[in-house]
Design a protein around this motif. Structure first.
Motif, short mmCIF file in Angstrom:
data_model
loop_
_atom_site.label_atom_id
_atom_site.label_comp_id
_atom_site.label_asym_id
_atom_site.label_seq_id
_atom_site.Cartn_x
_atom_site.Cartn_y
_atom_site.Cartn_z
N PHE A 238 22.02 12.95 33.26
CA PHE A 238 22.48 13.72 34.42
C PHE A 238 23.90 13.26 34.77
O PHE A 238 24.08 12.29 35.51
CB PHE A 238 21.56 13.51 35.62
N PRO A 239 24.93 13.92 34.24
CA PRO A 239 26.31 13.62 34.62
C PRO A 239 26.63 14.46 35.86
O PRO A 239 26.72 15.68 35.78
CB PRO A 239 27.13 14.06 33.41
N THR A 240 26.79 13.83 37.02
CA THR A 240 26.66 14.56 38.28
C THR A 240 27.97 15.07 38.90
O THR A 240 27.92 15.67 39.96
CB THR A 240 25.95 13.67 39.32
N SER A 241 29.10 14.84 38.25
CA SER A 241 30.35 15.27 38.87
C SER A 241 30.90 16.56 38.25
O SER A 241 30.75 16.80 37.04
CB SER A 241 31.41 14.17 38.78
N PHE A 242 31.55 17.36 39.06
CA PHE A 242 32.03 18.69 38.66
C PHE A 242 32.90 18.62 37.41
O PHE A 242 32.74 19.40 36.47
CB PHE A 242 32.82 19.31 39.82
N ILE B 296 12.66 25.01 29.71
CA ILE B 296 13.47 24.76 30.90
C ILE B 296 14.67 25.71 30.87
O ILE B 296 15.39 25.75 29.87
CB ILE B 296 13.96 23.30 30.96
N PRO B 297 14.90 26.50 31.91
CA PRO B 297 16.05 27.42 31.93
C PRO B 297 17.37 26.66 31.86
O PRO B 297 17.48 25.51 32.31
CB PRO B 297 15.90 28.13 33.28
N HIS B 298 18.37 27.32 31.31
CA HIS B 298 19.69 26.69 31.18
C HIS B 298 20.48 26.73 32.48
O HIS B 298 21.48 26.00 32.62
CB HIS B 298 20.50 27.36 30.07
N LEU B 299 20.10 27.58 33.40
CA LEU B 299 20.83 27.69 34.66
C LEU B 299 19.80 27.78 35.79
O LEU B 299 19.04 28.74 35.86
CB LEU B 299 21.73 28.91 34.64
N ILE B 300 19.78 26.76 36.62
CA ILE B 300 18.79 26.68 37.70
C ILE B 300 19.54 26.54 39.03
O ILE B 300 20.44 25.71 39.17
CB ILE B 300 17.84 25.49 37.51
N ARG B 301 19.16 27.35 40.00
CA ARG B 301 19.73 27.29 41.34
C ARG B 301 18.61 27.38 42.36
O ARG B 301 17.55 27.95 42.10
CB ARG B 301 20.71 28.46 41.57
N GLY B 302 18.85 26.82 43.54
CA GLY B 302 17.84 26.91 44.58
C GLY B 302 18.41 26.50 45.93
O GLY B 302 19.45 25.84 46.01
N GLY B 303 17.71 26.91 46.98
CA GLY B 303 18.13 26.58 48.33
C GLY B 303 17.02 25.88 49.10
O GLY B 303 16.24 25.13 48.52
N GLN C 291 19.03 15.90 25.98
CA GLN C 291 19.24 16.97 26.96
C GLN C 291 20.23 16.53 28.04
O GLN C 291 20.09 15.44 28.60
CB GLN C 291 17.91 17.37 27.59
N PHE C 292 21.20 17.38 28.32
CA PHE C 292 22.24 17.10 29.30
C PHE C 292 22.12 18.13 30.43
O PHE C 292 22.23 19.34 30.19
CB PHE C 292 23.63 17.20 28.66
N PHE C 293 21.89 17.64 31.65
CA PHE C 293 21.77 18.51 32.82
C PHE C 293 22.94 18.21 33.75
O PHE C 293 23.06 17.10 34.27
CB PHE C 293 20.45 18.27 33.53
N HIS C 294 23.79 19.21 33.96
CA HIS C 294 25.00 19.00 34.76
C HIS C 294 24.89 19.67 36.11
O HIS C 294 24.46 20.82 36.22
CB HIS C 294 26.21 19.54 34.01
N ALA C 295 25.31 18.96 37.15
CA ALA C 295 25.26 19.48 38.51
C ALA C 295 26.49 20.33 38.78
O ALA C 295 27.59 19.80 38.97
CB ALA C 295 25.19 18.33 39.51
N TYR D 114 22.48 22.95 36.93
CA TYR D 114 21.66 23.15 38.12
C TYR D 114 22.53 22.94 39.35
O TYR D 114 23.54 22.24 39.30
CB TYR D 114 20.48 22.16 38.13
N PHE D 115 22.14 23.56 40.44
CA PHE D 115 22.89 23.35 41.69
C PHE D 115 22.08 23.87 42.85
O PHE D 115 21.18 24.69 42.68
CB PHE D 115 24.25 24.07 41.64
N GLY D 116 22.40 23.37 44.02
CA GLY D 116 21.72 23.79 45.23
C GLY D 116 22.64 24.58 46.14
O GLY D 116 23.85 24.32 46.20
N TYR D 117 22.08 25.54 46.82
CA TYR D 117 22.85 26.36 47.76
C TYR D 117 22.99 25.59 49.08
O TYR D 117 22.32 25.88 50.07
CB TYR D 117 22.16 27.70 47.98
N LEU D 118 23.92 24.63 49.08
CA LEU D 118 24.11 23.79 50.26
C LEU D 118 24.65 24.60 51.43
O LEU D 118 24.55 24.16 52.58
CB LEU D 118 25.05 22.62 49.94
N ASP D 119 25.19 25.77 51.15
CA ASP D 119 25.71 26.58 52.25
C ASP D 119 24.60 26.99 53.20
O ASP D 119 24.86 27.29 54.38
CB ASP D 119 26.48 27.79 51.73
N GLU D 120 23.34 27.01 52.74
CA GLU D 120 22.24 27.28 53.66
C GLU D 120 22.14 26.17 54.71
O GLU D 120 21.90 26.43 55.89
CB GLU D 120 20.93 27.40 52.90
#
Length: 383
Positions: A104-108, A296-303, A126-130, A146-152
């Motif tokens: 998990f390399p967590t920086s943009f 596992i999907p290649h692009l995961i998003r959630g809020g 497997q490499f999962f990037h935030a 993967y990423f979270g909808y922090l705007d919520e």
């Protein structure tokens, strides 16, 4: 000139990099099979800053700790790794020395080219990037984002801020005018306007993710102008929140909870719930699901509804009226019934950005390329 505390690691990793590619592939294949057989997974976490920054990096580090309840997961981590070839060396070391089969390399800034390059060298890891956006057919199949909808969470911040402000002037200190940052600023403002149409949000862009001096200057400048609620989108909100507290302002948090930094003025905060996300990844992998086999999907998003995002408990500064308004908005987000971006909506230059009758849900592609500030925000994306 002082030497970096990670210089010895970098040198060691440069040596590791000279290993033959075939040997590396054989090693990772053996590690993958051994861990699958033993039901043990070794996961590596890499942070761009210190893991106790009260912000982005700490949120991921706390999730790493959260995985400790899974006795079949082993984790390794490294902090303060810059967005350069240094992160490539960190990833190679975790794979070859620590036996990591999940990174998990967590920086943009890690994603392109660094994660993409190393992923091609180790096709069974497997490499999962935030935050990155996976492109099918272009990026390696062992890469996921993967990423979270922090705007919520920032929308809820806005509801509390709009309910509590006395001056009707809110402040937002941000690093860069890129889409995910603009989305947080705009959602904060729309949340505030949902309970108080008279508010305005002053935005100041500092120019980078971690500039403590500029962050403090911006916070003090806003306090001097009569702004009475501050929030931010920088890697570490510590300086902004502490300055707001010292100046007697109310504040809302970002990335993780900063309640301990502002016992008098903290209203609530937008937090990532990475523990929930990483636990799900680990459980899927243990069950035999991978990016490569399509499990596992290649692009995961959630809020908030998907438990990617949570809000800080209401602070002591929040009134009962403000908490009630926050609870109502939170319940709608949890149910998936609240649409933040719906028309007609104009930007702060008067241009229509969401047509009348249109609704852009959280997964709308139009929001991924956001380049505007909504009506009510004082500032410019070019500043």
């Amino acid at each position: 000139m002082s030497q970096s505390p990670f210089r010895h690691l970098y040198t060691r990793r440069q040596i590791i990099r000279t290993s033959a590619a075939a040997a590396a592939l054989t090693l990772t294949s053996q590690l993958w099979r051994a861990q699958a057989q033993n039901k043990e997974i070794t996961i590596g976490f890499i942070y761009v800053g210190p893991k106790d920054d009260f912000g982005w990096n700490q949120a991921h580090a706390e999730a790493n700790v959260g995985l400790s309840g899974l006795d079949w997961v082993k984790t390794v981590e490294e902090e303060s790794v810059p967005e350069t070839v240094a992160v490539e060396e960190s990833m190679r070391a975790m794979i070859e020395q620590d036996g990591a089969t999940v990174i998990f390399p967590t920086s943009f800034g890690y994603y392109d080219p660094h994660v993409l390059k190393v992923a091609r060298e180790y096709p069974e890891v497997q490499f999962f990037h935030a935050g990155g956006l996976y492109i099918e057919g272009v990026h390696p199949e062992n890469v996921g984002t993967y990423f979270g909808y922090l705007d919520e969470g920032h929308y809820i911040n806005g509801v509390l801020a709009g309910s509590m402000t006395k001056s009707n002037r809110l402040g937002f200190i941000a690093a860069k005018p890129i889409p995910l940052v603009l989305r947080n600023i705009n959602s904060f403002t729309l949340g505030a306007k949902s309970v108080n149409p008279d508010i305005s949000t002053q935005v100041i862009f500092t120019g980078d993710w971690a500039l403590p001096v500029k962050e403090a200057e911006a916070a003090n400048s806003m306090a001097d102008q009569g702004i009475d609620v501050l929030t931010c989108h920088v890697d570490s909100p510590k300086i902004v929140i502490e300055t707001a507290e010292r100046r007697g302002l109310m504040s809302c948090g970002h990335n993780t909870s900063q309640a301990a930094l502002a016992p008098n003025g903290y209203l609530t905060g937008a937090e990532y719930d990475w523990t929930s996300v990483y636990t799900q990844f680990a459980e899927d992998i243990q069950a035999g699901k991978t990016l490569m086999n399509g499990g596992i999907p290649h692009l995961i998003r959630g809020g908030i509804k998907e438990k990617f995002i949570k809000v800080s408990p209401w602070g002591s500064a929040a009134s009962e009226e403000a908490k009630k308004a926050g609870e109502e908005a939170l319940a709608q987000l949890q149910a998936g019934s609240l649409v933040i971006y719906k028309g007609p909506l104009k930007d702060n230059t008067g241009k229509e950005v969401v047509p009348a009758g249109a609704e852009y849900g959280q997964r709308a592609i139009e929001l991924e390329s956001m380049d505007y500030l909504v009506e009510g925000v004082i500032g410019s994306t070019s500043s």
